[in-house]
Scaffold this active site. Structure first.
Site, mmCIF file in Angstrom:
data_model
loop_
_atom_site.group_PDB
_atom_site.id
_atom_site.type_symbol
_atom_site.label_atom_id
_atom_site.label_comp_id
_atom_site.label_asym_id
_atom_site.label_seq_id
_atom_site.Cartn_x
_atom_site.Cartn_y
_atom_site.Cartn_z
ATOM 1 N N THR A 90 5.481 4.319 5.732
ATOM 2 C CA THR A 90 4.318 3.654 6.326
ATOM 3 C C THR A 90 4.670 2.479 7.234
ATOM 4 O OG1 THR A 90 2.940 4.317 4.465
ATOM 5 C CG2 THR A 90 2.156 2.463 5.777
ATOM 6 N N ASN A 111 9.574 0.407 4.141
ATOM 7 C CA ASN A 111 8.528 -0.447 3.578
ATOM 8 C C ASN A 111 9.181 -1.660 2.919
ATOM 9 O OD1 ASN A 111 6.522 1.352 4.364
ATOM 10 N ND2 ASN A 111 6.499 2.422 2.401
ATOM 11 N N ASP A 173 -1.882 -3.662 3.480
ATOM 12 C CA ASP A 173 -1.578 -4.816 4.328
ATOM 13 C C ASP A 173 -0.702 -4.429 5.511
ATOM 14 O OD1 ASP A 173 1.013 -4.666 3.021
ATOM 15 O OD2 ASP A 173 0.226 -5.942 1.439
ATOM 16 N N HIS A 320 -0.006 11.563 -2.567
ATOM 17 C CA HIS A 320 1.028 11.220 -3.537
ATOM 18 C C HIS A 320 0.642 11.668 -4.956
ATOM 19 C CE1 HIS A 320 4.169 9.092 -1.421
ATOM 20 N NE2 HIS A 320 3.283 8.348 -0.768
ATOM 21 N N ASP A 363 1.328 8.174 10.265
ATOM 22 C CA ASP A 363 2.523 7.343 10.109
ATOM 23 C C ASP A 363 3.688 8.138 9.532
ATOM 24 O OD1 ASP A 363 1.388 7.639 7.632
ATOM 25 O OD2 ASP A 363 1.591 5.542 7.041
#
Length: 556
Positions: A90, A111, A173, A320, A363
């Site tokens: 991501t 990440n 975020d 997921h 993404d």
């Protein structure tokens, strides 16, 4: 008489000539202006988390006319679009979409990643120099400071002398902070836990705007704490596997991974708000908030182009937990299609139909659950890293007398302690190669590359090309592992991503709206091509690290 007629004819001829010449000049100037730039009132960037390209085709007959189909039928479809780097996750994904380059340049290599300077793990968006706004938790201590380059959103702000607004929104975020760039007016993300609020960081502001506070107190979030049933008759969901199977996870409080989903935490109105993210209602909440931002921030209301960056994250959480072949994924995309239609309807009303430009991508993609693939007689499996670490430790002690020569292993990269290598009077290149060769003895490893190879070669295709684009000389490791196709390091239920394999790299790319022709291409396009395409469309500077190129067919 003849002279008089000749004089009148000459005057008329000159009048017609200069009139025609003037019109031609105006037309020529107009055409040149159109070649130089398109001026939508608003650009909307949409990233769908963990969206494979084939979701467009698999679920096409389930979609309405005003969501995905509107973009496909009236816009431009890049059918052979790929991430040209790994890891496909991501943080790097959102950064690469908006920066027009890869982790090799923008520096967001995961990440989370091992930071060589601090000898610790860092998170792609964390920043202890700022405080949370809208919550007393630490969930807002974020900024884009780990991103080394500008984004398309930054360049639009710079081009308009900061008059054009940028607002970025996502449940995650990192899905808001990174697309917003360094100069965003605001980036908002959802803080669940026992609060259920949209929050931000003091990097952007010291207090939430009134409209955000009003949204948080409106009860909208609580309204999505409800049982998740299929939107339509489950028997019509023929593009996914059976509902009750061994390849899917369950919510706490559930016994089977089947519809309807109504665990206690989804029914409790005043706590455990994180569970909303793992249902399609998280995308509905995101659309609600994005539409409210569109209205309250008055985006697209003046002559300076604004930018709204929206990421739909629930698709990733659902994938997921349940996998790419689940009824849950099919239902989630049917519902997302409705949310896109609702967003486009709001854009038509607030900005004006034909006055905005949209792109939609992902993404990263995702793999089918390997246990399902194995049962379907397709090569697949799981990496045994517990045994890997034990055997690696034994190898290091036997070969070098110490396992301290390795400082970290993460994101399928091994980081060596260069000081110990030097103290042992060893060549770094030789140590990298020796360990790489040892890794090839593990059955789940497909291939291995060293940092020396990444530094000294120029790969132009295939797996090494993808790895090299993800390799940052300052931040990446010394040895890079690639798992066999169909093999993951993950639990035996649900899907994941991160590899350089095609199931993780093939993602949708749709353009629609002002300045976009109707059409499609099967020529290869890559994620870093998005930002320079939008920059060329707008006639603004490319992001500072751009390595992609404008997609010519989209600009014709």
């Amino acid at each position: 008489m003849c002279r008089s007629k000749l004089r009148i004819f000459s005057v008329l001829f000159l009048a017609v000539f200069f009139f025609t010449f003037g019109v031609a000049q105006k037309k020529s100037k107009s055409e040149n202006d159109n070649l130089l730039r398109t001026s939508p009132k608003l650009v909307v960037g949409i990233v769908v988390d963990q969206m494979r390209y084939d979701y467009l085709t698999r679920f096409f007959d389930q979609f309405g006319e005003e969501g995905f189909k509107r973009m496909i039928s009236q816009g431009f479809n890049c059918k052979n679009n790929h991430f040209n780097y790994a890891p496909t996750s991501t943080g790097p994904g959102h950064t690469s979409v908006y920066a027009g380059t890869t982790p090799a340049t923008h520096g967001v290599i995961g990440n989370n990643w091992y930071d060589k300077d601090s000898d610790s793990e860092v998170y792609c968006a964390s920043d202890e120099n700022y405080v949370s706004v809208g919550t007393t938790s630490s969930a807002g201590k974020m900024s884009p400071h780990r991103m080394n380059v500008t984004t398309i959103t930054d360049e639009l702000r710079l081009h308009t002398q900061m008059r054009g607004k940028t607002i970025a929104i996502a449940l995650k975020d990192r899905g808001a902070v990174l697309p917003g760039g360094h100069t965003a007016n605001a980036a908002y993300w959802f803080h669940g836990e026992d609060e259920g609020k949209w929050i931000t960081s003091s990097y952007y502001m010291n207090n939430l705007p009134k409209w955000v506070k009003d949204f948080n107190s409106s009860g909208i979030v609580q309204s999505y704490k409800k049982p998740w049933t299929t939107l339509r008759d489950i028997n019509s969901y023929i593009e996914s596997g059976v509902d009750d199977n061994a390849y899917e996870g369950v919510f706490n409080g559930e016994v089977k991974p089947t519809f309807p989903h109504s665990p206690p935490s989804l029914l409790e109105k005043n706590k455990s708000f994180d569970i909303i993210k793992s249902t399609p209602f998280g995308n509905s909440l995101t659309a609600d908030f994005a539409i409210e931002a569109l209205k309250e921030e008055r985006l697209g209301k003046d002559d300076d182009t604004d930018f709204l960056a929206v990421s739909f994250s629930s698709t990733d959480y659902v994938g997921h937990k349940y996998g790419v072949n689940s009824k849950e994924i099919e239902d989630t995309y049917i519902r997302l299609d409705i949310e896109l239609a609702r967003l486009f309807k709001a854009l038509d009303k607030e900005v004006g139909e034909g006055e905005y430009t949209v792109f939609l991508t992902a993404d990263h993609g995702a793999i089918d659950v390997p246990s399902y693939l194995k049962d379907s007689k397709i090569p697949a499996g799981y990496a045994d890293f517990e045994s890997f670490h034990t055997k690696l430790s034994e190898f290091l002690k036997y070969t070098y007398g110490t396992e301290d020569i390795v400082k970290n292993f993460s994101n399928l990269q091994l980081f060596l302690d260069h000081k110990i290598v030097e103290n042992l009077d060893l060549e770094l290149k030789d140590v990298q190669e020796t360990i790489a060769k040892e890794f090839l003895n593990f059955d789940f490893v497909d291939r291995v590359y060293t940092g020396f190879q990444m530094w000294n070669n120029n790969y132009t295709n295939g797996i090494p090309y993808v790895l090299q684009n993800g390799y940052n000389q300052k931040r990446s490791g010394d040895v890079l592992l690639v798992l066999k196709p169909g093999t993951i390091s993950y639990g035996e239920t649900g899907s994941t991503h991160g590899s350089p394999q095609i199931y993780d790299t093939h993602s949708p790319l749709l353009f629609y709206g002002k300045g976009i022709p109707q059409g499609s291409t099967v020529e290869r396009t890559e994620i870093p091509d998005i930002a320079p395409t939008i920059a060329a469309l707008l006639g603004i500077a490319f992001p500072s690290g751009t390595s992609g190129k404008p997609i010519a067919e989209v600009l014709r």
